[in-house]
Design an enzyme around this catalytic site. Structure first.
Site, PDB file in Angstrom:
ATOM      1  N   SER A   1     -35.638  10.061  60.525  1.00 39.11           N
ATOM      2  CA  SER A   1     -35.542   9.221  59.525  1.00 39.11           C
ATOM      3  C   SER A   1     -34.349   8.828  59.045  1.00 39.11           C
ATOM      4  CB  SER A   1     -36.346   9.478  58.252  1.00 39.11           C
ATOM      5  OG  SER A   1     -36.699   8.591  57.220  1.00 39.11           O
TER       6      SER A   1
ATOM      7  N   ASP B   1     -47.215   5.653  59.937  1.00 35.80           N
ATOM      8  CA  ASP B   1     -45.960   5.751  59.220  1.00 35.80           C
ATOM      9  C   ASP B   1     -46.108   4.808  57.933  1.00 35.80           C
ATOM     10  OD1 ASP B   1     -43.480   6.073  58.253  1.00 35.80           O
ATOM     11  OD2 ASP B   1     -42.727   6.852  60.178  1.00 35.80           O
TER      12      ASP B   1
ATOM     13  N   HIS C   1     -44.802   9.960  58.223  1.00 33.59           N
ATOM     14  CA  HIS C   1     -43.502   9.816  58.285  1.00 33.59           C
ATOM     15  C   HIS C   1     -42.792  11.146  58.574  1.00 33.59           C
ATOM     16  CE1 HIS C   1     -39.821   7.682  57.921  1.00 33.59           C
ATOM     17  NE2 HIS C   1     -39.120   8.382  57.010  1.00 33.59           N
TER      18      HIS C   1
END
Length: 414
Positions: free
Chosen positions: A185, A358, A387
Site C-alpha cells: 500500500s 480491495d 487491502h
C-alpha cells in the site's frame, strides 16, 4: 442557506455512520467468547523474535530532514552460521508498522519465511508510527504534543527522505550493492514517489520490486466508508484545528491488548469496513492480542488529508497547502505533480499483486498505474483479498507468498 443545508446533510450522514459502527461493535461484543491470554502479546519485539529462534536487531536511521527512523533487522536464525546474505526490505502501509509482517504464527509470516530461505530481512518503520517517533531536534520536534510540527509530514516526505535513508543505511551496513524491496500500500507509494524523482537511484540500488496492493492513484477507491470520510471534510476540519497526530498513542497499547483479549472480533470488523469485505474470515482471531500490541501504527493528520486530497483530485501530486501555503512552499499556487512519466525509466523487475475485493485500490486506478510502468511487469490478480490481507490474512503463506518467493528466486542470479 445552501451551505447550511449541505452541512446538516453531512452531519446526518456522519451520525448514521456512527450509529451503525456502534451497533456493529456491540454486536461483536455480545457474540464474542473470551479467549485464553496470548503470551506473545506481553513480550517485547526482541523477546518475541528470540523466543522463536531468530536473531533480532534494532537500528536507528537519520533522515536528511532530521527524523530518526527505526529499522528492524532479522539477519538469520539463532542456529545459523554468520554469513553474507542478500538483503530485502519490507515496508508497511498507512496506519501500520513493521510488526504487521510478524504478528501471525511465526511460520506464516513473510518476513520469517524469507529469513528461513537465507535472506537478511529488514523491516522499515515510517516516521510518526508507534515504533518510530524520534527526531534529532527533540525540543522543536516532540511527537508527544499533538500540535507539534513533528507531525507536519505526508507520504511525500516518506518517499523523498525515509525511503532513501533506509535503503542507503541497509546497503552500508550489509555491504551489498542492491537490495530487494517489498512494499504494501503506502509502502509502494513511497517507492513511486522516489521513482518519479530519481529513477536512476532506483535502478542503481533496488534489485526488484514487489508491490502488494499498489497505490498511486486513489480517485476511484470503492470503499463507501473512505468516500464518506472524504465527503464529510472531517479530516480537513481536524487539520484546520491544528490537531496533527492521528492515533499514534504508544501509552494506550495495554488497553488495546485488553480490548482484543475480550472482544477479538472488533478489529476484524473495523479492518473489513475500511479495507474490504471478504466471504471468509481471513484474520486469525486468536492472534488479535498480539497484533493489538502494535496496532494501529498511527500517522499524521496531514498525511491522511494528503490521501484524501489525492482521492478528490484524481492526481498524484504533493500536499496542497492552499494557494498562500503553496506559494510559500512550492513557489506556485498549486502543488506540483509528480513526473509519473519517469516510471517508464525503471529497468528493474516488478511484480504487482491486486484484488477486486480491495476497498482502497480501485481497478481503474490500478489500470492507470499499469499504463505508466515499463513493459515486462507482472500482475497477479488475487481472489477475495481485502487491502490488508496480503500481510494480515492467515492463509497468505499458501495463497500468495509462494508466488512472491518464486518471483524473487527466479531473479536470484541477476
Amino acid at each position: 442557506y445552501q451551505r447550511r443545508v449541505h452541512g446538516d446533510s453531512l452531519f446526518q450522514q456522519m451520525r448514521i455512520l456512527c450509529l451503525l459502527l456502534w451497533f456493529a461493535i456491540f454486536t461483536c461484543i455480545l457474540c464474542d467468547e473470551q479467549e485464553e491470554a496470548d503470551y506473545d502479546a506481553m513480550k517485547s519485539i526482541s523477546e518475541y523474535m528470540y523466543s522463536y529462534g531468530y536473531n533480532f536487531e534494532i537500528h536507528k536511521v537519520l533522515t536528511a530532514d532530521g527524523y530518526i527512523l527505526t529499522l528492524w533487522r532479522i539477519p538469520k536464525k539463532l542456529k545459523d552460521k554468520v554469513q553474507k546474505r542478500p538483503s530485502i526490505l519490507l515496508q508497511h502501509g498507512l496506519m501500520d508498522n513493521a510488526f504487521s509482517w510478524l504478528y501471525k504464527r511465526i511460520e506464516r509470516n513473510l518476513a520469517t519465511i524469507l529469513v528461513d530461505l537465507g535472506y537478511d530481512v529488514w523491516l522499515g518503520n515510517n516516521r510518526g508510527t508507534i515504533h518510530s517517533l524520534e527526531h534529532k531536534d527533540i525540543k522543536n520536534f516532540n511527537w508527544r504534543f499533538p500540535t507539534n510540527k513533528y507531525w507536519e509530514f505526508t507520504v511525500d516526505e516518506m518517499g523523498v527522505y525515509d525511503f532513501p535513508a533506509m535503503v542507503d543505511y541497509i546497503l552500508e551496513v550489509t555491504g551489498n550493492t542492491k537490495l530487494n524491496y517489498i512494499g504494501h500500500s503506502q509502502g509502494t507509494a513511497q517507492f513511486f514517489v522516489q521513482s518519479t524523482l530519481n529513477p536512476e537511484y532506483i535502478n542503481k540500488k533496488i534489485k526488484l520490486f514487489v508491490a502488494l496492493s499498489p497505490i498511486l492513484y486513489v480517485e476511484n477507491a470503492p470503499g463507501l466508508f473512505l468516500r464518506l470520510i472524504g465527503w464529510s471534510h472531517i479530516v480537513d476540519i481536524i487539520y484546520w484545528l491544528k490537531m496533527k497526530n492521528f492515533w499514534t498513542f504508544p501509552d494506550l497499547v495495554p488497553l488495546n491488548v485488553l480490548i482484543a483479549k475480550y472482544f477479538p472480533k472488533i478489529m476484524p470488523f473495523i479492518v473489513q469496513l475500511i479495507a474490504g469485505w471478504t466471504k471468509n474470515q481471513t484474520l486469525d482471531l486468536k492472534r488479535m492480542e498480539v497484533i493489538s500490541s502494535s496496532e494501529p501504527g498511527g500517522t499524521s493528520i496531514q498525511n491522511l488529508l494528503n490521501w484524501i486530497q489525492l482521492m478528490r483530485s484524481g492526481g498524484f501530486h504533493m500536499f496542497d497547502f492552499g494557494v498562500e501555503g503553496n506559494m510559500n512552499k512550492y513557489g506556485q499556487p498549486v502543488p506540483p505533480d509528480y513526473d509519473v512519466k519517469n516510471l517508464k525509466k525503471l529497468t528493474i523487475p516488478i511484480l504487482l499483486m491486486a484484488s477486486h475485493s480491495d476497498n482502497i485500490i480501485g481497478w481503474n486506478d490500478l489500470i492507470a498505474l499499469l499504463k505508466l510502468l515499463p513493459s515486462g511487469y507482472r500482475l497477479d490478480e488475487i481472489d477475495e483479498y481485502g487491502h490488508l490481507d496480503y500481510i494480515w490474512a492467515d492463509d497468505a503463506h499458501v495463497k500468495i507468498y509462494p508466488q512472491i518467493i518464486a518471483f524473487i528466486l527466479s531473479l536470484i542470479h541477476l
